[in-house]
Design a protein around this motif. Structure first.
Motif, PDB file in Angstrom:
ATOM      1  N   LEU A 153      84.253 -31.364 -59.476  1.00 31.11           N
ATOM      2  CA  LEU A 153      85.133 -30.683 -60.421  1.00 31.11           C
ATOM      3  C   LEU A 153      86.190 -29.941 -59.598  1.00 31.11           C
TER       4      LEU A 153
ATOM      5  N   THR B  42      85.727 -32.487 -69.558  1.00 28.05           N
ATOM      6  CA  THR B  42      86.703 -33.565 -69.349  1.00 28.05           C
ATOM      7  C   THR B  42      87.925 -33.025 -68.608  1.00 28.05           C
ATOM      8  N   ASN B  43      88.835 -33.926 -68.271  1.00 30.44           N
ATOM      9  CA  ASN B  43      90.065 -33.498 -67.612  1.00 30.44           C
ATOM     10  C   ASN B  43      90.892 -32.638 -68.568  1.00 30.44           C
TER      11      ASN B  43
ATOM     12  N   THR C 123      86.647 -34.640 -61.860  1.00 31.65           N
ATOM     13  CA  THR C 123      87.076 -34.060 -63.130  1.00 31.65           C
ATOM     14  C   THR C 123      88.106 -32.987 -62.799  1.00 31.65           C
TER      15      THR C 123
ATOM     16  N   SER D 293      94.217 -36.556 -69.773  1.00 30.47           N
ATOM     17  CA  SER D 293      93.843 -35.140 -69.866  1.00 30.47           C
ATOM     18  C   SER D 293      94.101 -34.610 -71.269  1.00 30.47           C
TER      19      SER D 293
ATOM     20  N   GLY E  98      86.159 -41.170 -63.088  1.00 27.30           N
ATOM     21  CA  GLY E  98      85.300 -40.037 -63.413  1.00 27.30           C
ATOM     22  C   GLY E  98      84.670 -39.340 -62.230  1.00 27.30           C
TER      23      GLY E  98
END
Length: 423
Positions: free
Chosen positions: A97, A40-41, A124, A145, A121
């Motif tokens: 990412l 996740t962030n 990331t 985040s 999304g």
């Protein structure tokens, strides 16, 4: 070209990262995130040289996404646009990412340009910062985040990193034998102040600047370590989070009457050369935390501050220390700041009303026709220079702002006025 030692020993697995066991240890949050594969962030926050970039790289490499890395110090909107354009390519089919180092250097517009893609999304974000993210990062990114705070590396972990570095150099330079003396290792650790990168750099300088003896031994002793580190690193940034943390600890130690802790934080500020912040904070403390418990403290502190400003460093440390010890060992009272803050709060929250007519300015012709000054009693015409009359506006006539502190000076004053006003 020789690759820097700090890069050579950079871990490739979380288990090899020194320190940060509160988030990296087995079963801890980052370990679980990595095991799940659901990245996740994230925002990594903490001082430099403690593993933020290393951990971000490890996690990024494990993600099944197109990987990009930017440093916000020199990146631009064009770099972000190029990354976003790859979302429509085959490589970006699983998303992107992005590892963004030093995110605090991105302005609001640059941060906002990422927001749309973070929300859905497609990107990331893993970012790192040495500054408090709540002060420097756009709130919309913060809310999307998870923030992880990285802490300075403990001495034991620093020692492990240095030993690992010695082993790596020895394996590369097979013709030499490196001997890192314990006192030299301890000195490098202490001088690096929790920054692994600085410790490794100091070791590297020690090794490559020391000629081997006739037996091909390179001995890193205390003298070599001192030469290689020169001056101990003090974590301090005039505009950063650490600046306010030290000043906060400085004032709270004085407020808590701990002279030793107060001198410790004064020493940190002196080491950083931050004379202005020291002087301003001491003057504030004299009124905020000592105040009427020892009214002369502000006069003495002002004299110490003026002397320090005239002298400059290094001599300024002496009057500054005098002021700090005086304030830390003085009786304490916050009655002054409490009183003025109550009065200001009423102006914000209450309809206080007009000034009573009898104490309005009456030094002009026609004042009496406006009822100004009528009925005013001049206190010096009365016994003890006091007479009871209304001074506050009608709406808050019974309001009490100043409450006597529980110290000798203010209690003596309270007893005096109770006696005068009750006669």
């Amino acid at each position: 070209m020789r690759k820097p030692l700090a890069d050579k020993i950079r871990p490739r697995e979380l288990k090899d990262v020194v320190g940060q066991k509160h988030i990296l240890g087995e079963g801890k949050i980052l370990d679980r995130i990595l095991q799940s594969g659901c990245i996740t962030n994230m925002i990594f926050y903490g001082p430099p040289g403690i593993g933020k970039t290393t951990v971000a790289n490890i996690i990024a490499e494990k993600g099944n996404k197109k990987f990009y890395k930017l440093n916000a110090t020199n990146a631009s909107l064009k770099d972000i646009q190029e990354i976003v354009s790859s979302l429509d390519t085959f490589e970006g089919i699983n998303g992107i990412l992005l590892y963004l180092d030093e995110i605090q250097n991105f302005n609001k517009k640059q941060q906002q340009s990422l927001l749309e893609f973070i929300e859905d999304g497609r990107i990331t974000l893993i970012s790192s910062t040495t500054e408090n993210p709540y002060h420097y990062i756009f709130k919309a990114i913060l809310s999307r985040s998870t923030i992880f705070e990285f802490k300075p590396i403990e001495k034991e972990d620093m020692g492990f990193a240095l030993e690992r570095a010695v082993k790596i150099i020895s394996e590369e330079e097979k013709s030499i034998n490196i001997q890192l003396k314990n006192e030299a290792k301890d000195y490098i650790i202490n001088a690096s102040n929790g920054d692994v990168r600085k410790a490794i750099n100091a070791l590297e300088i020690s090794v490559y600047s020391t000629p081997p003896d006739e037996n091909y031994n390179i001995v890193i002793d205390l003298d070599v370590a001192r030469d290689s580190t020169q001056v101990k690193v003090v974590s301090y940034d005039m505009l950063g989070d650490n600046h306010y943390d030290i000043l906060s600890a400085f004032q709270k130690s004085i407020r808590g009457s701990d002279a030793d802790a107060s001198l410790h934080y004064l020493a940190r500020l002196i080491k950083a050369g931050d004379l202005i912040s020291i002087c301003r904070r001491l003057l504030v403390i004299a009124s905020e935390d000592i105040g009427l418990a020892y009214p002369n403290s502000i006069t003495i502190v002002k004299s110490c501050v003026d002397t320090a400003m005239t002298l400059g460093f290094p001599e300024a440390r002496i009057p500054l220390a005098q002021a700090v010890i005086l304030l830390a060992t003085s009786p304490k009272s916050n009655s002054v700041i409490s009183a003025i803050d109550r009065a200001l709060e009423d102006l914000e929250k209450k309809e206080v009303g007009d000034i009573p007519l009898h104490i309005k300015d009456a030094h002009y012709s026609g004042a009496k026709s406006l009822s100004r000054g009528i009925g005013y009693k001049y206190p010096h015409n009365f016994k003890n220079n006091y007479v009871k009359q209304q001074y506050l506006p009608d709406n808050i006539r019974e309001r009490v702002y100043y409450e006597y502190g529980y110290n000798k000076m203010e209690q003596t004053s309270r007893e005096y006025w109770n006696k005068i006003k009750n006669e």
